[in-house]
Design an enzyme around this catalytic site. Structure first.
Site, PDB file in Angstrom:
ATOM      1  N   GLY A 129     120.105 -23.252  35.506  1.00 55.85           N
ATOM      2  CA  GLY A 129     121.474 -22.950  35.099  1.00 55.85           C
ATOM      3  C   GLY A 129     122.430 -23.784  35.940  1.00 55.85           C
ATOM      4  CG  ASP A 174     121.410 -21.547  31.367  1.00 55.96           C
ATOM      5  OD1 ASP A 174     120.187 -21.695  31.291  1.00 55.96           O
ATOM      6  OD2 ASP A 174     121.972 -21.113  32.397  1.00 55.96           O
ATOM      7  CD  GLU A 187     110.360 -24.841  33.064  1.00 48.60           C
ATOM      8  OE1 GLU A 187     111.546 -24.697  33.339  1.00 48.60           O
ATOM      9  OE2 GLU A 187     109.442 -24.207  33.645  1.00 48.60           O
TER      10      GLU A 187
END
Ligand code: ADE
Length: 262
Positions: A104, A229, A38
């Site tokens: 997510g 996701d 990241e």
């Protein structure tokens, strides 16, 4: 005083006064993530002049987009994030904090690689386990007071949102509440609960703890997350496929933000 000490004395006085004239400490924009991938693009693009290892974390000190920055990776989860942000704020003069990373997605209209800018964050896993299961809440166990929500800085949220729009285009950028907990969520049932209980847009594992510490230290914070996701049964595979791309995309938006920040 012996004459030969005079030049030394004058030099010392000059050194002390010129330190004072620049008022000593450099102020930095703090950039923090959970994982190495990241911050990898940020470190590649930055001009890092120094690295300091403090309390188990490496703080990369330099400039990015010509702005003084300190970039660090705290590790995954609320405990690591609290430790990392506290050390950052205690060790350096930080004007504002940008959290960058992946999350997510929780909404039907969100897609993997869309962006969520956090307007506020909440600890979704804080509460009570009883014979009836998990009940969200916090504070005094006798009173069952609700857990705390933490707001992100409004100006930074606006800048993060407009920067994300300019990098991503419309339809791929959301802003709203982010739910933080010490679990990687891969359950449609839990996704449903998170949207019902908190009206959340994304779930991740660090935001609320960083927000709590920033609030304590009175430091403005923005949280920028690209969806790797949808936190459902496919979440692990999706993360494996899209995690690095999602991480880089958040970094690109951070760099866009830096162009407008001091
Ligand atoms: N970070 C990225 N995806 C996540 C998920 N599904 N749950 C928690 N944190 C995440």
């Amino acid at each position: 005083m012996k004459k030969r000490f005079l030049p030394f004395l004058l030099f010392s006085l000059f050194a002390v006064s010129s330190c004072g004239a620049s008022s000593g400490k450099q102020t930095y924009i703090g950039i923090i993530s959970a994982m190495d991938n990241e911050i990898q693009l940020l470190l590649k693009e930055a001009n890092i002049k120094e690295e300091k290892d403090i309390a188990g974390i490496t703080y990369h000190i330099g400039t990015l987009k010509d702005k003084p920055v300190i970039i660090s990776r705290s590790g995954i989860g609320k405990v690591n994030a609290s430790s990392g942000i506290t050390t950052l704020l205690n060790s350096f003069d930080i004007s504002k904090v940008l959290f960058t990373g992946v999350a997510g997605g929780l909404r039907d209209n969100e897609e993997v690689l869309d962006v969520v800018v956090g307007t506020e964050v909440v600890e979704h896993d804080y509460g009570f386990i009883t014979n009836d299961g998990f009940e969200w809440g916090g504070g005094d166990p006798g009173k069952k007071e609700p857990g705390e929500y933490y707001e992100c800085d409004k100006d930074l949220v606006d800048l993060a949102y407009s920067s994300a729009l300019s990098v991503m285009g419309e339809d791929h950028v959301f802003k709203g509440l982010i739910a933080t907990g010490d679990q990687f969520i891969a359950s449609s049932e839990y996704v449903e609960w998170l949207t019902k209980e908190f009206d959340a847009y994304a779930c991740e594992m660090e935001g609320a703890s960083v927000a709590k510490v920033c609030k304590n230290y009175n430091k403005p914070l923005a949280i920028l997350r690209t969806l790797s996701d949808k936190a459902d049964g496919n979440a692990h595979d999706s993360y494996a496929d899209f995690g690095d791309r999602a991480a880089d995309q958040s970094s690109k938006i951070v760099m866009k933000m830096l162009e407008s920040l001091n």
